[in-house]
Design a protein around this motif. Structure first.
Motif, mmCIF file in Angstrom:
data_model
loop_
_atom_site.group_PDB
_atom_site.id
_atom_site.type_symbol
_atom_site.label_atom_id
_atom_site.label_comp_id
_atom_site.label_asym_id
_atom_site.label_seq_id
_atom_site.Cartn_x
_atom_site.Cartn_y
_atom_site.Cartn_z
ATOM 1 N N VAL A 114 10.427 -42.866 25.915
ATOM 2 C CA VAL A 114 9.652 -44.085 26.219
ATOM 3 C C VAL A 114 8.550 -43.749 27.226
ATOM 4 O O VAL A 114 8.126 -44.594 28.017
ATOM 5 C CB VAL A 114 10.575 -45.205 26.755
ATOM 6 N N TYR A 117 5.042 -45.790 28.229
ATOM 7 C CA TYR A 117 4.983 -47.067 28.935
ATOM 8 C C TYR A 117 4.389 -46.847 30.328
ATOM 9 O O TYR A 117 4.680 -45.844 30.987
ATOM 10 C CB TYR A 117 6.375 -47.680 29.079
ATOM 11 N N GLN A 121 5.067 -51.232 34.532
ATOM 12 C CA GLN A 121 5.968 -52.077 33.736
ATOM 13 C C GLN A 121 7.391 -51.568 33.924
ATOM 14 O O GLN A 121 7.721 -50.460 33.524
ATOM 15 C CB GLN A 121 5.584 -52.030 32.252
ATOM 16 N N ILE A 123 10.848 -51.072 32.826
ATOM 17 C CA ILE A 123 11.408 -51.106 31.468
ATOM 18 C C ILE A 123 12.937 -51.038 31.514
ATOM 19 O O ILE A 123 13.521 -50.343 32.342
ATOM 20 C CB ILE A 123 10.847 -49.964 30.599
ATOM 21 N N GLU A 126 16.385 -51.547 26.396
ATOM 22 C CA GLU A 126 16.179 -52.079 25.047
ATOM 23 C C GLU A 126 14.714 -52.116 24.631
ATOM 24 O O GLU A 126 14.397 -52.659 23.572
ATOM 25 C CB GLU A 126 16.798 -53.476 24.946
ATOM 26 N N VAL A 127 13.817 -51.532 25.410
ATOM 27 C CA VAL A 127 12.420 -51.490 24.978
ATOM 28 C C VAL A 127 12.293 -50.585 23.749
ATOM 29 O O VAL A 127 13.048 -49.623 23.600
ATOM 30 C CB VAL A 127 11.485 -50.999 26.100
#
Length: 278
Positions: A114, A117, A121, A123, A126-127
């Protein structure tokens, strides 16, 4: 527990896991593709094996209860190298584990699944995937593989999205640090939690500046103790001004977010190779 298997035992993180894992079972089988790992702990044996061989993985996992899968290329690399060790290797571990009736795979995933990102943000687990490299893409594959094998075969897996398990020596690591003690605690909780199903948890210490959220993985009982803030004064005094146009400084994946695909993400990270010695 009768038998645990640790892949990647010859690596830096594996060197810190071998002793505590050896105390959690009657037999610890450590494996890697190096010739040997020198002195063994009581109850530990070593088997040289290639993650790219399903046959070898089946042999290593014979009669095991669980596998702690830390074996892989630990950096961005050419596609063929990532494919062999990190993608085919992950499939072979899961498929061998399913064939041999293991209950659970504990997997060293990564923030790089991930990594694109922004750090602004916060996170959670579950992103949607947003990989920063082939390396991160392989972590996405293994996470989805674990989900598939849980849904189709009922085999549990816990995916540890490790941020930075290395010495704190740059501004990014003030938020991403995972101490070795917290790493050990995290792996132990992934093994001993009675029911996990398919789970994702961020591997990060109790840092004031952490940009990830583990509240949806609280059932694992992971309670990190260490905090990188103790290093902040020294680290920030040496740091150059941040560049808000640099993805390597703005994104969760750090330098992996700014390198060209296929080229090393760790080359500029000044990682101290403080491998544990017996």
């Amino acid at each position: 527990m009768k038998k645990l298997v640790l892949t990647g035992a010859g690596g830096r993180l594996g060197s810190y896991l071998r002793e505590p894992l050896s105390k959690m079972c009657d037999e610890l089988v450590s494996t890697d593709w190096v010739e040997d790992i020198d002195t063994l702990y009581p109850g530990e044996s070593y088997v040289k094996a290639d993650l790219g061989s399903l046959e070898q993985m089946e042999a290593v996992l014979e009669d095991a209860d669980m596998v702690v899968h830390f074996g892989a290329i630990g950096d961005e690399a050419a596609w063929d190298a990532i494919l062999h060790s990190n993608i085919i290797g992950a499939y072979n571990v899961w498929e061998a584990a399913a064939r041999k009736g293991l209950r659970r795979v504990v997997y060293a995933s990564s923030i790089h699944a991930v990594g694109m990102y922004p750090k602004t943000q916060r996170i959670d687990t579950e992103v949607p995937h947003r990989p920063d490299t082939y390396y991160g893409l392989a972590k996405c594959f293994a996470e989805d593989l674990g989900s598939l094998y849980w849904d189709k075969k009922g085999m549990e897996s816990v995916h540890l999205r490790i941020l930075s398990a290395a010495q704190v020596n740059n501004p990014r690591s003030l938020g991403t640090w995972l101490s070795y003690d917290d790493l050990i605690h995290l792996v132990e909780r992934a093994i001993t939690t009675p029911i996990t199903g398919f789970s994702i948890v961020y591997g990060v210490s109790n840092n004031d500046r952490a940009t990830v959220d583990n509240h949806k993985a609280s059932f694992l009982g992971y309670q990190p103790k260490d905090n990188a803030e103790q290093f902040s004064k020294a680290v920030l005094a040496e740091a150059t001004p941040a560049d808000p146009t640099d993805p390597g400084q703005m994104c969760q994946g750090g330098p992996f977010a700014s390198v060209e695909i296929g080229f090393s993400g760790t080359a500029s990270m000044n990682i101290v190779q403080d491998k544990k010695e017996i």
